[in-house]
Design an enzyme around this catalytic site. Structure first.
Site, PDB file in Angstrom:
ATOM      1  N   ASP A 159       0.787  -1.244   0.000  1.00  0.00           N
ATOM      2  CA  ASP A 159       0.000   0.000   0.000  1.00  0.00           C
ATOM      3  C   ASP A 159       0.820   1.296   0.000  1.00  0.00           C
ATOM      4  OD1 ASP A 159      -1.941  -1.948   0.248  1.00  0.00           O
ATOM      5  OD2 ASP A 159      -2.448  -1.459   2.313  1.00  0.00           O
ATOM      6  N   LYS A 175      -7.122  -3.862  -3.129  1.00  0.00           N
ATOM      7  CA  LYS A 175      -7.788  -4.669  -2.118  1.00  0.00           C
ATOM      8  C   LYS A 175      -8.613  -3.782  -1.200  1.00  0.00           C
ATOM      9  CE  LYS A 175      -3.745  -4.556   0.942  1.00  0.00           C
ATOM     10  NZ  LYS A 175      -4.279  -3.746   2.017  1.00  0.00           N
ATOM     11  N   CYS A 196      -2.090  -3.011   8.084  1.00  0.00           N
ATOM     12  CA  CYS A 196      -1.931  -3.886   6.920  1.00  0.00           C
ATOM     13  C   CYS A 196      -0.677  -4.753   7.004  1.00  0.00           C
ATOM     14  CB  CYS A 196      -1.941  -3.066   5.637  1.00  0.00           C
ATOM     15  SG  CYS A 196      -3.515  -2.198   5.380  1.00  0.00           S
TER      16      CYS A 196
END
Length: 196
Positions: free
Chosen positions: A15, A76, A109
């Site tokens: 990310d 995602k 994450c």
């Protein structure tokens, strides 16, 4: 003939999106470490897997990260990177992999990805000079938790030399040159992200 210490490594880039640039602690250092790891993966022929979190809202991956060679670069909504489009590559492989993670955020994450990878039998390396969060205080707490969960918390340079394992492998000189050329950025990342 020399052989590598780590036989099935993979890089996960979590990310690293443009919208996070102004809010993540030490973001330039995280990006610099990710760039070094991408170059190392190209030299060592290590597969790269990358994600974005809700790309429509949070934007594209930072443009200075060259991810054209990534096996997967998926969007995602889950916090973990262990999504079907990535997981399928590891379900077909025989045995566990050594997965190294860079990205954000350490306590969300990165943590959930690490826990999922460990639960699926993989060895996980989390790069302390390659992960961060909006609040810097979250990072050491997350890294401590991940150590207790069974991950190896290390640095990019340590991982690269462990991955090689032998100075007689054919790529050693190129990796040594990369380490030397990125030394100022590595030092800055360590000073910013790895304060003891």
């Amino acid at each position: 003939m020399a052989s590598r210490r780590l036989l099935k490594p993979a890089l996960f880039i979590c990310d690293l999106q443009e919208k996070f640039r102004p809010v993540i602690w030490g973001y330039p250092s995280v990006i610099a470490t990710a760039q070094k790891m991408i170059k190392a993966c190209q030299i060592l022929n290590i597969p790269i897997y990358a994600t974005t979190q809700s790309r429509g809202k949070l934007g594209e991956t930072c443009p200075e990260l060259s991810l054209e060679s990534a096996v997967e670069h998926v969007d995602k909504s889950m916090f973990s990177m262990w999504v079907p489009d990535i997981r399928k590559h590891f379900e077909l492989a025989d045995g566990p992999h050594e997965i190294v993670i860079v990205g954000i955020e350490s306590h969300i994450c990165v943590t959930q990805t690490t826990i999922d990878l460990l639960a699926n039998g993989h060895k996980v390396y989390v790069l302390a000079d390659g992960v961060s969060s909006c609040n810097p205080q979250e990072v050491p707490i997350a890294l401590d938790r991940l150590r207790r969960e069974g991950a190896v918390v290390t640095t990019s340079e340590s991982f690269l030399f462990e991955c090689m394992g032998d100075a007689n492998i054919s790529e050693f000189r190129q990796i040594s040159t990369l380490v030397r050329d990125t030394k100022p950025n590595t030092k800055s990342a360590l000073e910013t992200l790895c304060k003891i």
